[in-house]
Scaffold this active site. Structure first.
Site, PDB file in Angstrom:
ATOM      1  N   HIS A 362      13.400  19.276  -4.692  1.00  0.00           N
ATOM      2  CA  HIS A 362      14.804  19.378  -4.742  1.00  0.00           C
ATOM      3  C   HIS A 362      15.541  19.406  -3.413  1.00  0.00           C
ATOM      4  CE1 HIS A 362      15.099  20.770  -9.097  1.00  0.00           C
ATOM      5  NE2 HIS A 362      14.584  19.352  -8.995  1.00  0.00           N
ATOM      6  N   GLU A 603       0.045   0.938  -7.970  1.00  0.00           N
ATOM      7  CA  GLU A 603      -0.050   2.217  -7.283  1.00  0.00           C
ATOM      8  C   GLU A 603      -1.286   3.122  -7.834  1.00  0.00           C
ATOM      9  OE1 GLU A 603       3.419   4.664  -7.885  1.00  0.00           O
ATOM     10  OE2 GLU A 603       3.628   4.496  -9.813  1.00  0.00           O
ATOM     11  N   ASN A 626       2.795   4.670  -1.530  1.00  0.00           N
ATOM     12  CA  ASN A 626       2.794   6.051  -1.640  1.00  0.00           C
ATOM     13  C   ASN A 626       1.535   6.746  -2.317  1.00  0.00           C
ATOM     14  OD1 ASN A 626       5.051   5.845   0.089  1.00  0.00           O
ATOM     15  ND2 ASN A 626       6.404   6.572  -1.587  1.00  0.00           N
TER      16      ASN A 626
END
Ligand code: PEP
Ligand code: MG
Length: 747
Positions: A362, A603, A626
């Protein structure tokens, strides 16, 4: 043996300093197994010498005095060989070098085992015996196992020692502490340590003189913190979306919980003063949750600690704060919560650093949204000594520089100025197309996930949103959002960009993105119930999201829906089935909705080989480099220990991405790149060489990527790609691309 080992490692790991840990090590080993002497040498990198750091059974005066050059004696031999050396008579070995200060001449048998961490020899652990017979297999196995386990402990203790030396002024030029990139950019400022007054663990027990007064003080502190939370939430209203501010409510709820309140009041009535009672309550809760090893409860542990510190500050009224934050404040803490960030006036907040967290925590998400450089996961940070220290936060490389030397500081100031000048210069490209000099047009989109990014994305010149990570708004809440809560958010983003396309990715949780209100316990979460696997398992959640998206698209028709983590065609069929059902149900309910274009993320390696089959089912592809990098190279993208192995420019990744683009084009389907590779001018150039149709990039990198596209012809990019694909490792690829970019003017 296992029990002895475990006990030893536990005890040594808990030591307060490196010296204490090493002294304990030699004492305990000598007591646990039949050796006459045990000693440990560490390699001092500054002098390049092995130093005797601790010993039992040798002359104590020799500790710290015996210093051997890297290749000297049997210690040097163990370091060179990087394996155990086991001799029945050390003195007979040609490399034997007698150190008179130790008094070791009475020992014959010698066992030296290297201490190796991160491939680096840190030192040598030595056992010696008088009897001239070699150590048996069991003893060798014991020492090898012990050394392997302790090397990590010693490495961390040494890193802490290095930091201490940096702080005490023995500054080594260029010395930095490596963490993980949280948010990009460079910040230079002064550390404001989170609540340095608080330190719950250090609160002593004290008999309450007046329990009623203690109780009143405690209730008043809780009420004040409640008020602070409310005020912080209001102050952040302008910059944070509602769902993010919901975290303030979570803190408020925790504060009210019966177990925290009633437990503390009982302890006060039992006689402890309020801070001591509160400390025990918080410690008890934190311990309980930590032992459960549940991701949801782990998150709550951090919240409980944050609340604990806050109430304690209020309890320590006489030392109390109207805290002044430095002008360029670098907020540093074990964790840095949203409330901590909210406490600092935004114009003063320059950077964020924390010991825990990952690139997707976060804190990192919020830092990126606010455009504040951040470095996370700096485990070797002695927090208590950092308040007021000058620091450079290099968010681009995930490093911090404490008390930087003047030359270093000047170099960073230069980098900040250059970045500002470059972004001013590049901002002139804002309204120009991302088009190569030979006329190839690439669509340049923004990757975003927070409401606060809408306006900057609109102002950036982005041609649309190539990746909207819907999970961010799910992560910052305390329960699943219902359809009517999701709809306005999706509508807002679609409306803001219409008629430009907006790609909403369906909920991509799992892995390290654990919903606080939906704990999933898995041994291997990155290979577990992630992305589409989660949403297909929970059609009630998936359908709600799809309905909200379809409704938001009504009358706008710029919605693209993207399914994450696809590894088999069946998943796409099921997802498409649910999408069709959501549309049908909306129609039956008399709602206004519009069908979107649909794509899948590539991915997962299996999807690379399924492009032809997938192309029959969807309208477009988006390559998520990623995760593709993480899965192809088998490197956890959030693990600092293997971070040096994670690289999207690895030739194997390049080869896979090219295969996807070629395969999709053969089927007439467009491909966009949406991982961090697309946000890096070097990666973007290679994607351009592969013929990618669109790039979706973070806002901060958009101008640089556009510059690179406008500077290189596609033919030049193709030539670079061919050269890169012929290389054997990513280092050479970086050199090649950096050279080309520098020659073109982007250093
Ligand atoms: C990716 O994996 O490349 C991607 C864009 O998705 P995320 O980073 O959100 O997992
Ligand atoms: Mg991904």
């Amino acid at each position: 043996m296992l029990v002895t080992l475990r006990r030893l490692v536990q005890e040594i790991s808990a030591a307060a300093s490196l010296d204490e840990a090493l002294a304990l090590l030699v004492q305990r080993v000598k007591a646990a197994i039949p050796v006459d002497a045990c000693s440990v040498y560490l390699l001092d990198v500054t002098s390049d010498r092995y130093v005797l750091m601790a010993a039992e059974g040798l002359n104590p005066a020799s500790i710290g005095q015996v210093r051997l050059s890297r290749h000297e004696g049997l210690i040097g031999l163990v370091g060179e060989r990087q394996e155990p050396v086991n001799l029945k008579n050390a003195a007979a070995h040609p490399r034997y070098g007698y150190s008179p200060a130790t008094g070791e001449e009475r020992y014959h048998a010698f066992l030296g085992v290297p201490l190796i961490s991160y491939r680096r020899v840190l030192g040598v652990l030595v056992a010696q015996r008088q009897a001239p017979c070699p150590f048996d297999n069991e003893a060798v196995a014991f020492f090898v196992t012990l050394a392997a386990q302790l090397a990590k402990v010693i490495y961390n203790a040494m890193a802490l020692g290095d930091v201490s030396r940096l702080l005490s002024g023995e500054v080594r030029e260029n010395a930095f502490i490596q963490g993980i990139q949280g948010a990009p950019g460079v910040a230079i400022g002064t550390i404001a340590l989170l609540d340095p007054l608080a330190g719950l663990e250090s609160i002593p027990d004290r008999q309450a003189q007046d329990p009623a007064a203690e109780e009143a003080a405690f209730r008043a502190a809780v009420a004040t913190v409640h008020e602070e939370l409310r005020a912080s939430s209001e102050r952040m209203a302008a910059v944070l979306p509602n769902e993010t501010r919901a975290l303030f409510d979570i803190y408020a709820m925790l504060l009210d919980s019966d177990s925290l309140m009633a437990g503390t009041l009982q302890r006060i009535r039992d006689g402890n003063w309020a801070p001591g009672a509160w400390r025990d309550t918080i410690a008890g809760h934190a311990r309980m949750f930590e032992q459960m090893e549940d991701p949801y409860l782990c998150t709550r542990v951090e919240d409980i600690r944050a609340i604990g510190e806050r109430v304690l500050i209020r309890l320590q009224a006489e030392a109390e704060i109207s805290r002044q934050y430095p002008e360029r404040c670098i907020l540093v803490g074990d964790t840095v919560s949203i409330t901590d960030i909210a406490a600092v006036p935004l114009e003063r907040l320059a950077g964020i650093v924390c010991r825990r967290g990952s690139a997707l925590s976060h804190t990192a998400v919020l830092a990126r949204a606010l455009g504040i450089p951040a470095v996370v996961s700096l485990t070797a940070l002695p927090l208590r000594r950092l308040d007021g220290v000058e620091v450079v936060v290099d968010g681009d490389h995930g490093r911090i520089y404490l008390r930087p030397a003047r030359t270093m500081l000047a170099a960073f100031q230069q980098r900040v100025r250059a970045a500002a000048a470059l972004s001013a210069q590049l901002s002139t490209l804002r309204d120009l197309p991302a088009e190569t000099p030979d006329g190839v047009r690439v669509s340049l989109y923004a990757s975003i996930g927070l409401i606060t990014e809408f306006t900057p994305a609109l102002n950036s010149g982005a041609e649309g949103v190539g990746l909207y990570r819907t999970e961010f708004s799910f992560l910052m809440r305390d329960s699943f959002p219902v359809e009517d809560e999701q709809y306005p958010l999706y509508r807002q983003v679609l409306e803001s960009f219409a008629p430009r396309p907006v790609t909403l990715r369906t909920l991509d949780v799992g892995g390290d993105k654990i919903l606080p209100y939906f704990p999933v316990q898995e041994d291997n979460p990155f290979l577990g119930c992630r992305g589409i696997r989660f949403t297909l398992d929970h059609p009630e959640i998936f359908l709600t999201q799809l309905r909200a998206m379809l409704r938001a698209n009504a009358g706008l028709n710029n919605l693209h829906v993207l399914f994450p983590m696809i590894s088999r065609v069946g998943e796409v069929d099921e997802a498409l089935g649910l999408l069709a059902r959501a549309y049908r149900e909306l129609m039956e309910d008399g709602q206004v909705a519009a069908k979107p274009r649909v794509g899948v993320m590539i991915e997962v390696p299996s999807a690379v080989y399924l492009v032809a089959a997938l192309a029959k089912r969807v309208d477009f592809f988006s390559v998520g480099t990623n995760d593709l990098t993480q899965y192809l190279l088998a490197v956890d993208r959030n693990n600092a220990e293997v971070a040096s192995l994670y690289d999207s420019l690895h030739p194997a990744v390049l080869s896979a991405v090219r295969q996807v683009i070629d395969g999709a084009h053969q089927q007439g389907k467009p491909v966009s790149g949406c991982g961090e590779m697309a946000s890096d001018p070097a990666g973007a150039l290679l994607l351009l060489g592969m013929g990618i149709d669109a790039l979706s990039v973070s806002l901060a990198s958009l101008p640089r990527v556009k510059w690179a596209i406008r500077r290189f012809t596609q033919q030049q990019a193709r030539t670079l790609l061919e050269e890169a694909l012929g290389m054997e490792d990513e280092g050479a690829v970086h050199d090649l691309l950096n050279g080309a970019l520098a020659a073109a003017g982007l250093g």
